[in-house]
Motif scaffolding. Structure first.
Motif, PDB file in Angstrom:
ATOM      1  N   THR A  57       0.858  -1.189   0.000  1.00 22.63           N
ATOM      2  CA  THR A  57       0.000   0.000   0.000  1.00 22.63           C
ATOM      3  C   THR A  57       0.894   1.240   0.000  1.00 22.63           C
ATOM      4  O   THR A  57       1.236   1.760   1.051  1.00 22.63           O
ATOM      5  CB  THR A  57      -0.913   0.019   1.238  1.00 22.63           C
ATOM      6  OG1 THR A  57      -0.090  -0.088   2.398  1.00 22.63           O
ATOM      7  CG2 THR A  57      -1.904  -1.116   1.200  1.00 22.63           C
ATOM      8  N   GLY A  60      -0.663   5.818   2.168  1.00 19.02           N
ATOM      9  CA  GLY A  60      -1.375   5.572   3.411  1.00 19.02           C
ATOM     10  C   GLY A  60      -2.337   6.692   3.719  1.00 19.02           C
ATOM     11  O   GLY A  60      -2.548   7.599   2.917  1.00 19.02           O
ATOM     12  N   ILE A  82      -7.942   1.014  13.452  1.00 21.31           N
ATOM     13  CA  ILE A  82      -7.770  -0.053  12.464  1.00 21.31           C
ATOM     14  C   ILE A  82      -8.638   0.315  11.261  1.00 21.31           C
ATOM     15  O   ILE A  82      -9.859   0.375  11.366  1.00 21.31           O
ATOM     16  CB  ILE A  82      -8.197  -1.425  13.032  1.00 21.31           C
ATOM     17  CG1 ILE A  82      -7.388  -1.759  14.278  1.00 21.31           C
ATOM     18  CG2 ILE A  82      -8.042  -2.507  11.979  1.00 21.31           C
ATOM     19  CD1 ILE A  82      -7.852  -3.001  15.006  1.00 21.31           C
ATOM     20  N   ASP A  83      -7.967   0.583  10.129  1.00 18.46           N
ATOM     21  CA  ASP A  83      -8.731   0.954   8.938  1.00 18.46           C
ATOM     22  C   ASP A  83      -9.269  -0.297   8.245  1.00 18.46           C
ATOM     23  O   ASP A  83      -9.017  -1.429   8.668  1.00 18.46           O
ATOM     24  CB  ASP A  83      -7.888   1.806   7.991  1.00 18.46           C
ATOM     25  CG  ASP A  83      -6.702   1.051   7.414  1.00 18.46           C
ATOM     26  OD1 ASP A  83      -6.517  -0.130   7.733  1.00 18.46           O
ATOM     27  OD2 ASP A  83      -5.952   1.672   6.634  1.00 18.46           O
ATOM     28  N   ARG A  85      -8.598  -1.695   5.329  1.00 15.78           N
ATOM     29  CA  ARG A  85      -7.607  -2.584   4.733  1.00 15.78           C
ATOM     30  C   ARG A  85      -6.942  -3.440   5.798  1.00 15.78           C
ATOM     31  O   ARG A  85      -6.824  -4.662   5.655  1.00 15.78           O
ATOM     32  CB  ARG A  85      -6.555  -1.772   3.978  1.00 15.78           C
ATOM     33  CG  ARG A  85      -5.478  -2.625   3.320  1.00 15.78           C
ATOM     34  CD  ARG A  85      -4.318  -1.777   2.819  1.00 15.78           C
ATOM     35  NE  ARG A  85      -3.807  -0.843   3.801  1.00 15.78           N
ATOM     36  CZ  ARG A  85      -2.978  -1.175   4.791  1.00 15.78           C
ATOM     37  NH1 ARG A  85      -2.598  -2.406   4.960  1.00 15.78           N
ATOM     38  NH2 ARG A  85      -2.545  -0.257   5.632  1.00 15.78           N
ATOM     39  N   ALA A  86      -6.521  -2.808   6.899  1.00 13.89           N
ATOM     40  CA  ALA A  86      -5.886  -3.555   7.987  1.00 13.89           C
ATOM     41  C   ALA A  86      -6.877  -4.522   8.625  1.00 13.89           C
ATOM     42  O   ALA A  86      -6.499  -5.608   9.074  1.00 13.89           O
ATOM     43  CB  ALA A  86      -5.331  -2.590   9.028  1.00 13.89           C
ATOM     44  N   SER A  87      -8.133  -4.151   8.670  1.00  7.77           N
ATOM     45  CA  SER A  87      -9.166  -5.026   9.222  1.00  7.77           C
ATOM     46  C   SER A  87      -9.311  -6.297   8.387  1.00  7.77           C
ATOM     47  O   SER A  87      -9.418  -7.396   8.933  1.00  7.77           O
ATOM     48  CB  SER A  87     -10.492  -4.269   9.276  1.00  7.77           C
ATOM     49  OG  SER A  87     -11.535  -5.134   9.614  1.00  7.77           O
ATOM     50  N   GLN A  89      -7.017  -7.610   6.485  1.00  9.50           N
ATOM     51  CA  GLN A  89      -5.801  -8.406   6.565  1.00  9.50           C
ATOM     52  C   GLN A  89      -5.656  -9.116   7.904  1.00  9.50           C
ATOM     53  O   GLN A  89      -5.171 -10.236   7.962  1.00  9.50           O
ATOM     54  CB  GLN A  89      -4.578  -7.522   6.323  1.00  9.50           C
ATOM     55  CG  GLN A  89      -4.462  -7.060   4.891  1.00  9.50           C
ATOM     56  CD  GLN A  89      -3.291  -6.117   4.677  1.00  9.50           C
ATOM     57  OE1 GLN A  89      -2.714  -5.599   5.631  1.00  9.50           O
ATOM     58  NE2 GLN A  89      -2.946  -5.895   3.426  1.00  9.50           N
ATOM     59  N   SER A  90      -6.068  -8.456   9.001  1.00 10.28           N
ATOM     60  CA  SER A  90      -5.865  -9.037  10.331  1.00 10.28           C
ATOM     61  C   SER A  90      -7.072  -9.809  10.850  1.00 10.28           C
ATOM     62  O   SER A  90      -6.953 -10.562  11.811  1.00 10.28           O
ATOM     63  CB  SER A  90      -5.512  -7.927  11.330  1.00 10.28           C
ATOM     64  OG  SER A  90      -6.626  -7.073  11.511  1.00 10.28           O
TER      65      SER A  90
END
Length: 115
Positions: A57, A60, A82-83, A85-87, A89-90
């Motif tokens: 990415t 940012g 937690i945006d 995209r990060a949500s 992925q995680s």
């Protein structure tokens, strides 16, 4: 028949002054330095768009920290942001931003409004 003289009338003088001003105004860009037009297009080095250029990415959504002094208001570390995209992925739920009220750039009235 009116008497013609060589004296300049006020109308002719105004026209001459207007012509000189117009010529100077229109020729000003031609005599200016030929400097390059600045590029204001956002990229990975732009201050309001952060990111790692060679990562997955490259752009940012966080502000860059300045080299010295207080940085921009970010999220409170006790309530991590937690945006989307990060949500994805995680596997964690996305969260909203909660302002860090300890940031020294916040004025007292702003700090009270954000509580």
């Amino acid at each position: 028949m009116p008497h013609i003289t060589n004296a300049k009338s006020p109308g002719n003088l105004r026209s001459l002054i207007a012509a000189i001003i117009a010529a100077a105004t229109l020729s000003w860009p031609a005599i200016a330095d030929n400097t390059a037009i600045p590029n204001f297009m956002p990229d990975t080095t732009t201050g309001w768009i952060a990111g790692v250029p060679d990562s997955e990415t490259p752009i940012g959504d966080e502000f860059l920290q300045p080299p010295s002094g207080p940085g921009p208001v970010t999220f409170d570390r006790a309530h991590p942001f937690i945006d989307n995209r990060a949500s994805r992925q995680s596997g964690k739920s996305a969260t909203n931003r909660v302002a860090d009220l300890s940031n020294p750039i916040l004025q007292p009235w702003v700090r009270e409004e954000l509580r």
